[in-house]
Design a protein around this motif. Structure first.
Motif, PDB file in Angstrom:
ATOM      1  N   ARG A 148       1.783   9.418  -5.643  1.00 35.09           N
ATOM      2  CA  ARG A 148       2.263  10.738  -5.261  1.00 35.09           C
ATOM      3  C   ARG A 148       3.376  11.206  -6.206  1.00 35.09           C
ATOM      4  N   ARG A 197       0.841  -1.202   0.000  1.00 31.85           N
ATOM      5  CA  ARG A 197       0.000   0.000   0.000  1.00 31.85           C
ATOM      6  C   ARG A 197       0.877   1.254   0.000  1.00 31.85           C
ATOM      7  N   LEU A 198       1.942   1.241   0.796  1.00 34.50           N
ATOM      8  CA  LEU A 198       2.834   2.404   0.835  1.00 34.50           C
ATOM      9  C   LEU A 198       3.481   2.632  -0.526  1.00 34.50           C
ATOM     10  N   LYS A 234       0.787   4.157  -2.813  1.00 37.27           N
ATOM     11  CA  LYS A 234       0.555   5.572  -2.472  1.00 37.27           C
ATOM     12  C   LYS A 234       1.692   6.449  -2.987  1.00 37.27           C
ATOM     13  N   ASN A 235       2.910   5.961  -2.806  1.00 38.40           N
ATOM     14  CA  ASN A 235       4.052   6.768  -3.206  1.00 38.40           C
ATOM     15  C   ASN A 235       4.222   6.839  -4.715  1.00 38.40           C
ATOM     16  N   TYR A 270      10.822   7.308   6.199  1.00 40.08           N
ATOM     17  CA  TYR A 270       9.785   7.513   5.196  1.00 40.08           C
ATOM     18  C   TYR A 270      10.290   8.397   4.057  1.00 40.08           C
TER      19      TYR A 270
END
Lengths: 149, 429
Positions: free
Chosen positions: A27, A19-20, A23-24, A123
């Motif tokens: 983005r 998921r990360l 999302k990235n 992050y």
């Protein structure tokens, strides 16, 4: 070839990590179609057109983000099988590792994977890595796979 | 003839043989008189038998004991009176006891010796029935009309026991070393897997807490756009949630640092060692150059005496000295500029290096603990994960070396390193 047509495959057993990454990628301005597989077998079935599940299509270029440590069929095994395949060996693969342990990196290089990114806990670094990967994905020339095996 | 006490066993046997055989040249002028007579009738021979440390027993062709000396009496626990005239087999356990007559007859018939003239390890039996290992050498003496056999006996129970003990000790030591190596390997594997697998959930904790931060930013923007004024919501968005996230992230960063340390430590055990003679002057010169900026900034000084070479892995030994110099600079006394002295001397086959500083020092009770993994004396004062000395110790262990510290609080610390000397290679190679 249009890079936005590239379909991104993520083989990652950790739903959070996947998921990360998604999302990235978004983005970073990447809106490619993303398919997630939560183990090595599932992504192999998809790519090798085995089993009942969805299979790859001939005219779609793919890029695989491959986690190394997965239960049962791990990333190294997936990579080895892909590199032995006459068509799939051309598909770009980026290995995701949790550490920069030299052993792991060496193993990837040994079976012909040139690019890997370490999943940093930081992050910002992670976002940076994915972002540069995003850039990479939009620029990379992804060869079309000719035919099913 | 030399004094009996100084004779070797072989000399003693030869001397006795000569005496028994009546050879004048070596046994002296009186030897003529013993020819053909009982072996202990000669006073000189009797003296030898009486004082010999070895048990000496003489038997005839049928195995009947003709004489037994005090040493043999002590070994077997019999008095001469109990043995002389009896078959020598009484001094042996079964099955030799039953077989001895046959052995002897066999030898007399075929001339094929099993023990005679050879000597070997056999088992004897004491009067109290206990068996014991003994060295037995038998020599044959031919007299004019008959043959005698002389047995030289030594109780080797203690030697055998010591040998057995040593063998047991060695085996246990080898087993211990093996299991230790296994345990070490196991530990490294556990550390590797644990740190690796623990890092995975950390990616999520940190990643998603940042996602929450971003979500808060989004909410704030949204409220501003909609012109929502609410002190309670603002309190959550601006204070409560960011504070919680900050603690979560600080915690994650700390765990990440420790895991990275674990990984580094476990990698050390697997790293290949390339042992070679090291020019320590060169190594230290490069190290001090790399610290130049830090040294100038703090007004510290590092002096390096001429150093003898050692045998080591260049990367690992470099790491050790780098850690020690870092520590010496880090734990300096703020009241005075740091003065660091590196020196070394040869001691036997080893080189002992020392890194001395005039820093804050380490209290006696803390000294043994400075090498413990993640042990930090002043966690708040200085950065680091508390691994430098643990890694240094591990590296020294892998080099068959040693590291220790002497320190006086308020005065400074001296770390000593003992490593195999580079000279050893030149000598053996």
């Amino acid at each position: 070839m249009n890079a936005t047509r590239v379909e991104i495959l993520i083989a990652e057993d950790d739903a959070g990590h996947a998921r990360l990454i998604e999302k990235n990628l978004a983005r970073a301005g990447l809106h490619n179609h993303i398919t997630r597989f939560d183990n090595g077998q599932a992504v192999l079935d998809f790519l090798l057109c085995r089993g009942p599940g969805p299979h790859r299509t001939d005219d779609t270029p793919y890029l695989l983000l491959l986690d190394i440590r997965m239960p049962q069929v791990d990333g190294v095994q997936v990579l080895r099988l892909l590199k032995e395949h006459p068509e799939l060996r051309k598909m770009p693969v980026i290995v995701l590792t949790t550490t920069d342990d030299p052993r792991e990196v060496e193993r990837c290089h040994a079976i012909g994977c040139g690019s890997y990114i370490v999943k940093p806990v930081d992050y910002d670094k992670f976002a940076e890595a994915i972002e540069s990967l995003g850039l990479f994905i939009s620029l990379v020339k992804v060869p079309e796979l000719d035919s099913k095996p | 003839m030399r004094p009996l006490e100084t004779m070797t066993k072989a000399e003693l046997i030869r001397c006795l043989q000569d005496l028994l055989a009546g050879k004048a040249e070596s046994a002296g002028p009186k030897a003529d008189s013993v020819r053909g007579s009982a072996p202990d009738s000669d006073p000189r021979l009797r003296a030898i038998l009486q004082t010999a440390v070895e048990g000496i027993i003489t038997i005839d062709e049928r195995g009947i004991v003709e004489s037994i000396n005090p040493a043999a009496e002590a070994i077997f626990g019999y008095s001469a009176g109990e043995v002389v005239g009896q078959n020598v087999s009484m001094l042996m356990p079964s099955p030799d006891r039953e077989e001895h007559d046959r052995y002897l007859a066999n030898y007399l018939r075929t001339g094929k010796a099993k023990i005679i003239g050879i000597g070997r390890e056999v088992t004897g039996q004491r009067k109290d029935g206990t068996a014991f290992p003994m060295d037995l050498a038998v020599s044959e003496v031919r007299l004019a009309d008959r043959r005698l056999f002389t047995g030289f006996v030594r109780d080797i129970s203690e030697r055998k026991l010591a040998e057995a003990q040593r063998a047991t000790d060695e085996r246990q030591l080898a087993e211990l070393a093996h299991s230790l190596a296994e345990k070490n390997k196991e530990l490294e594997a556990i550390v590797y897997v644990a740190s690796h697998d623990l890092r995975s959930p950390l990616v999520n904790i940190q990643g998603f807490s940042k996602e929450l931060t971003q979500a808060c930013d989004g909410l704030r923007r949204r409220m501003k756009r909609l012109d929502v004024q609410d002190r309670e919501i603002a309190g959550f968005l601006d204070d409560e949630i960011p504070e919680a996230l900050q603690f979560i992230q600080a915690g994650v960063a700390k765990i990440d640092l420790l895991l990275a340390g674990f990984l580094r430590y476990s990698r050390l055990g697997r790293a290949a060692m390339n042992l070679q003679p090291l020019d320590m002057n060169e190594l230290l010169a490069a190290l001090t150059r790399s610290l130049e900026f830090q040294v100038k900034k703090t007004g510290a000084s590092i002096r390096v005496d001429p150093l003898p070479g050692c045998l080591g892995d260049v990367a690992q030994i470099n790491q050790v000295f780098s850690n020690l110099l870092d520590n010496a600079l880090k734990y300096s006394d703020h009241g005075r500029p740091a003065i660091i002295l590196v020196s070394g001397r040869l001691e036997g086959g080893h080189v002992v290096y020392s890194v001395r500083d005039n820093g804050i020092g380490i209290a006696r009770e803390h000294q043994p603990r400075v090498f413990e993994i993640f042990h930090r004396l002043n966690p708040a004062d200085s950065p680091g994960e508390g691994l430098g000395l643990t890694i240094a110790q591990r590296i020294l262990e892998r080099h068959n070396g040693r590291i220790w510290v002497e320190s006086e609080p308020g005065q400074g610390s001296t770390f000593f390193l003992s490593l195999p000397s580079a000279e050893q290679v030149k000598v053996s190679g």
